[in-house]
Design a protein around this motif. Structure first.
Motif, short mmCIF file in Angstrom:
data_model
loop_
_atom_site.label_atom_id
_atom_site.label_comp_id
_atom_site.label_asym_id
_atom_site.label_seq_id
_atom_site.Cartn_x
_atom_site.Cartn_y
_atom_site.Cartn_z
N SER A 83 -50.19 -23.86 47.26
CA SER A 83 -49.57 -22.52 47.24
C SER A 83 -50.21 -21.62 48.30
O SER A 83 -49.51 -20.87 49.00
N LEU A 84 -51.54 -21.70 48.44
CA LEU A 84 -52.21 -20.91 49.48
C LEU A 84 -51.79 -21.37 50.87
O LEU A 84 -51.65 -20.55 51.79
N ASN A 85 -51.60 -22.69 51.06
CA ASN A 85 -51.12 -23.18 52.36
C ASN A 85 -49.76 -22.60 52.70
O ASN A 85 -49.50 -22.19 53.84
N ILE A 86 -48.88 -22.58 51.70
CA ILE A 86 -47.53 -22.03 51.95
C ILE A 86 -47.62 -20.53 52.27
O ILE A 86 -46.98 -20.03 53.21
N ALA A 87 -48.43 -19.81 51.47
CA ALA A 87 -48.55 -18.36 51.70
C ALA A 87 -49.17 -18.07 53.06
O ALA A 87 -48.71 -17.16 53.80
N SER A 88 -50.21 -18.82 53.43
CA SER A 88 -50.85 -18.57 54.73
C SER A 88 -49.95 -19.01 55.88
O SER A 88 -49.94 -18.38 56.95
N THR A 89 -49.20 -20.10 55.69
CA THR A 89 -48.26 -20.53 56.74
C THR A 89 -47.23 -19.45 57.01
O THR A 89 -46.88 -19.18 58.18
N ARG A 90 -46.75 -18.82 55.95
CA ARG A 90 -45.76 -17.75 56.13
C ARG A 90 -46.35 -16.63 56.98
O ARG A 90 -45.72 -16.11 57.91
N VAL A 91 -47.61 -16.24 56.67
CA VAL A 91 -48.24 -15.15 57.42
C VAL A 91 -48.55 -15.57 58.85
O VAL A 91 -48.35 -14.80 59.81
N VAL A 92 -49.04 -16.82 59.03
CA VAL A 92 -49.38 -17.29 60.38
C VAL A 92 -48.16 -17.30 61.27
O VAL A 92 -48.18 -16.84 62.43
N LEU A 93 -47.04 -17.81 60.79
CA LEU A 93 -45.84 -17.91 61.62
C LEU A 93 -45.18 -16.56 61.84
O LEU A 93 -44.56 -16.33 62.89
N LEU A 94 -45.31 -15.65 60.87
CA LEU A 94 -44.67 -14.34 61.03
C LEU A 94 -45.54 -13.37 61.84
O LEU A 94 -45.02 -12.59 62.65
#
Length: 693
Positions: A83-94
């Motif tokens: 879940s943290l990977n998904i949340a951080s991926t969203r922030v990294v890409l945005l």
């Protein structure tokens, strides 16, 4: 004050119960809801701290079952990392184009600390960590858990037999035996769960590599194509963030995988891992001394780092000297003796009356497949039903039966059970937990397939069926019940049929004390002044033998007190009590105010039997007896076919004689006397039995 305190306790317990569901919901919500960088920093920090806490708990755990929740912890932590990977991926890409701190300070710090200015080195380090976690630690821990689960299951019968042997030998009690059985089952469940939970960690390692690759490629594409960044700048930013994100997730994963390996690789002792290592690895001065000599020799070889080798050799030699000195100060056994031989000199324990175990009045033994039905720890359904059976028996019959002592017996078939009365088997049957018994009441419209058997309680044809066939069996006219209901009904039928034998002196004494609370003078005048307690017991057992309840103890005791001065013969007193209970006996066989449709004797047969009774002869001429038995059986069958109770009405002088004679061959037949019929009831003779043919 007490109310407020109990409310606080209930509130705290409720909050603890909600902690698990709330945690899972919050973890799943992180996959959907966007999180700001500060919240990501807090959650990544919590993930690292939680992983360290799990590792330390695993190190200080003495037995694997002390950390039985560990398989669930593995699943929750894996889900949290993803879940943290998904949340951080969203922030990294945005937000990655805004700078290396777009996803929070934790990811940026891990990226700079490990990667520095060389992204290739950072990527290699990340891959090595994943390989170590995936190939070495997780795979090894999973294999140990798999083998341990298999060996634990194979060893369960032997461990159960050892527990039963200790229990039968009196070395342990029932509570200790039950605790050990529960621990064996939990141990098998733990290793099986660990085998499955390790698959989550291995999948998490694979997912970590894929997520990093996707983040790097996706970040480069978004930075170059959407935000018009230079390729080198985009690579610097997104590779740093992706590797930092991967490291923040993989380091806790590596820590928890290490904890899993430590827990499942532990050989159970009364020491934690640190104590085991100190006492077993560093507890032999010979090993330390030899190691010090070898390391010191290597330190003298030209070209070696002399300081490091010689310093370590000196430390090992000093530790060996201290350990040898400590062991020398410990007391040693005298010459010619051995530690192993010392226990042999202990005197054996003298046998006492405590070693004589009384026989249980009522016992239930089950095969190991039926243990979950009677295991309190597994919320066994049969336990609740047995309590209800004893309560219903007390309400119907009039006294509290002895408790049913339950134990497992490995000598029985896995799905078998048997009921014991004073140590003697009175019933043996099979049950299939998880299946249903479809009983044929005689009006089945379609057959069902399964294991053909008979209903143990009433002897009706029946079939054990799977749960999927339950609805079809009910539609076909079968009566469908589960395994616990089958056993409970059988036990209920058995204790009702043996109620006279269950009324022992302790039960009678309790019954008399219960009655004396309401009528103390009546009990005081009757026993032991007029009748000894043994005669009262025999009268009550006679009533129970003929399936007459003893709930109306006041009438029974008053009748005994009225006739005790004339006779103390239990048979005569039973007859007088039956007359006094006539209204209840009639109501028991013919509920309501309907006519009493009964069987009567042929007048000629009745005269012959009256002559035999007048001559004090309890023996019926064989030909006459055979003719009587055949006719009464036929009449009783006709009564049952018409839906009426099988009741034979005879003169008072013949009732006891015919009841004893017919009871064994026709157990469903009730023999009543004319004196027992209330004046308010109307008699209707349906059939005549006993005529010469």
């Amino acid at each position: 004050m007490n109310g407020a305190l109990s409310f606080d306790f209930r509130g705290a317990a409720m909050l603890r119960g909600l902690a698990g569901p709330l945690l899972i919901v919050m973890i799943l919500a992180m996959m959907i809801l966007p999180l700001p960088p500060f919240v990501l920093d807090v959650l990544f920090t919590f993930n690292i701290a939680f992983a360290i806490m799990v590792l330390l708990t695993g190190i200080y755990t003495v037995k694997p079952l002390d950390f039985a929740v560990f398989p669930t912890v593995l699943l929750v932590t894996t889900l949290l990392r993803l879940s943290l990977n998904i949340a951080s991926t969203r922030v990294v890409l945005l937000e990655g184009h805004t700078g290396p701190d777009a996803a929070g300070k934790v990811i940026e710090s891990f990226g700079h600390f490990v990667v520095g200015d060389n992204y290739a080195v950072g990527l290699v380090v990340f891959v090595i960590m994943v390989v170590i976690n995936f190939v070495v630690i997780t795979k090894g821990a999973g294999r140990i858990a798999e083998v341990s689960a298999r060996f634990t299951l194979d060893a369960m019968p032997g461990k159960q037999m050892a527990i039963d042997a200790d229990l039968n030998a009196g070395l342990i009690g029932e509570d200790e035996a039950r605790r050990r059985r529960t621990e064996i089952a939990q141990e098998a469940d733990f290793y099986g769960s660990m085998d499955g939970a390790s698959k989550f960690v291995r999948g998490d390692a694979v997912a970590g590599i894929i997520i990093v690759v996707i983040n790097i490629l996706g970040g480069l594409a978004i930075g170059v194509l959407q935000h018009d960044m230079e390729f080198s700048a985009a690579a610097k930013t997104y590779v740093l963030l992706s590797i930092g994100d991967g490291l923040v997730a993989q380091i806790p994963a590596l820590v928890i995988s290490t904890a899993a390996g430590l827990v499942v690789a532990r050989v159970g002792t009364d020491q934690n891992m640190g104590q085991q290592m100190i006492s077993q690895m560093f507890g032999r001065p010979q090993a330390l001394a030899i190691t010090a000599a070898i390391v010191g020799f290597l330190g003298l070889v030209p070209g070696m780092p002399h300081f490091a080798f010689l310093l370590l050799a000196a430390g090992l030699a000093w530790a060996a000297h201290i350990m040898a000195k400590r062991q020398a100060q410990q007391p040693q056994p005298a010459a010619g003796t051995s530690i192993a031989a010392a226990p042999a000199s202990v005197e054996p324990v003298e046998v006492s009356w405590n070693d004589v175990v009384p026989v249980d009045v009522l016992g239930l033994e089950v095969g190991y497949r039926l243990v979950p039905l009677v295991d309190k720890g597994q919320d066994g359904e049969l336990l609740k039903r047995i309590k209800a059976i004893r309560k219903k028996f007390a309400q119907d019959i009039g006294f509290l039966p002895p408790a049913i002592h339950i134990r497992d017996n490995l000598e029985l078939r896995p799905g078998a059970y048997r009921v014991l009365l004073k140590g003697v088997e009175i019933a043996y049957h099979d049950a299939h937990p998880g299946m249903f018994l479809a009983i044929n009441p005689g009006r089945v419209t379609q057959q069902v397939s399964g294991i053909t058997t008979t209903d143990p309680a009433f002897g009706l044809p029946a079939v054990w069926i799977d749960a999927a066939a339950r609805d079809a069996a009910q539609a076909g006219g079968y009566t469908v019940v589960d395994a616990s209901t089958v056993i409970a009904t059988h036990i209920s039928q058995l204790i009702h049929g043996h109620s006279a034998e269950l009324l022992g002196r302790p039960e009678l004494q309790q019954l008399v004390e219960h009655v004396s609370r309401d009528t103390p003078k009546l009990v005081e005048d009757l026993t032991p002044k007029l009748l000894p307690l043994s005669v009262v017991q025999r009268v009550l057992q006679n009533l129970l033998d003929e399936q007459v309840h003893i709930r109306d103890m006041r009438t029974i005791l008053e009748t005994l007190a009225a006739h005790a001065a004339r006779t103390q013969d239990p048979a005569e007193l039973t007859g007088e009590v039956r007359i006094a209970l006539g209204r209840a006996i009639a109501q028991q066989n013919f509920p309501g105010s309907s006519d009493m449709q009964v069987i009567a004797l042929d007048p000629g047969m009745e005269r012959l039997l009256m002559q035999a009774a007048a001559a004090d002869s309890a023996v019926i001429e064989p030909t006459l007896a055979e003719n009587l038995l055949r006719n009464v059986q036929s009449a009783a069958q006709q009564q049952e076919q018409m839906g009426l109770p099988a009741v034979l009405l005879v003169p008072q002088q013949l009732r006891a004689l015919l009841s004893r004679f017919l009871r064994r061959s026709i157990p469903q037949l009730k023999v009543l006397s004319h004196s027992e019929v209330p004046d308010t009831r109307t008699i209707k003779v349906v059939s005549i039995a006993g005529g010469r043919q």
